[in-house]
Design a protein around this motif. Sequence first.
Motif, PDB file in Angstrom:
ATOM      1  N   MET A  22       0.148  -2.030  -0.844  1.00 35.13           N
ATOM      2  CA  MET A  22       0.439  -1.562  -0.319  1.00 35.13           C
ATOM      3  C   MET A  22       0.493  -0.135  -0.575  1.00 35.13           C
ATOM      4  O   MET A  22      -0.259   0.794   0.018  1.00 35.13           O
ATOM      5  N   CYS A  27      -1.040   2.919   1.722  1.00 33.92           N
ATOM      6  CA  CYS A  27      -0.040   2.158   2.956  1.00 33.92           C
ATOM      7  C   CYS A  27       1.158   2.708   2.367  1.00 33.92           C
ATOM      8  O   CYS A  27       2.379   2.890   2.994  1.00 33.92           O
ATOM      9  N   TRP A  28       1.801   2.622   1.188  1.00 33.73           N
ATOM     10  CA  TRP A  28       3.219   2.699   0.653  1.00 33.73           C
ATOM     11  C   TRP A  28       3.934   4.075   1.154  1.00 33.73           C
ATOM     12  O   TRP A  28       4.972   4.359   0.997  1.00 33.73           O
TER      13      TRP A  28
END
Length: 244
Positions: A22, A27-28
């Motif tokens: 991620m 995304c994280w």
Amino acid sequence: MDALVQLLRLLLLLLTLPLHLMALLGCWQPLCKRYFPHLMAVLTPKCNRVMDSKKRELFGQIKVPTGASGKVALLEVGCGTGANFKFYPAGCRITCLDPNPNFEKFLTKSMAENRHLEYERFVVAPGEDMKELADSSMDVVVITLVLCSVQSPRRVLQEVYRVLRPGGVFFFWEHVAEPRGSWAFLWQQVLEPTWKHFTDGCCLTRETWKDLESTGFSQLQMERQPPPLKWLPVGPHIMGKAVK
């Protein structure tokens, strides 16, 4: 020992592979930026209870001038939720700086609970680039548990030096690496790549005292403290003040 660190890191990476994927895909970080202020809001009361006496000792050294002005221009870099506000003396005019805009609502709440302070403004910017703040514009600068997570501690300290007026005081409290060669340091090396994802970039192995010593302050007072929260992998703390 280096081979053992690499092996243990690999095992931990495999156990936490979805998290690292991620982060790799981008995304994280946005998710972390949103949840981290809420995490800090939960942890702050506990941390303040543990560190209460030492924080009062440290920030009790802030001197508010008497007379007509009676104000101290204080900048807090990496202000977070405003955990330090209750320890500042009356007469401080606070400028808050943090790269995460999601902290602002928590700051507003903290200021409402600390009416003895005057809230100047909230600047969304990294500590490495405080261009919105003029040279020699601050009487006091405070950084607590922030230099572990910035991109460049040395650059942040250079900016702190720039915005402080001559004779201004920088107060700091930071966690630092365990002694090199110790088992505690080994585990910090193992955990750090994964730990950083959960803690918005916090590094466990920084030797921040070296950056403080090389910044060029005319006076530097520093003492070492054991970690206040034993169940976390963070190492010893350094606290103190430096004069421009």
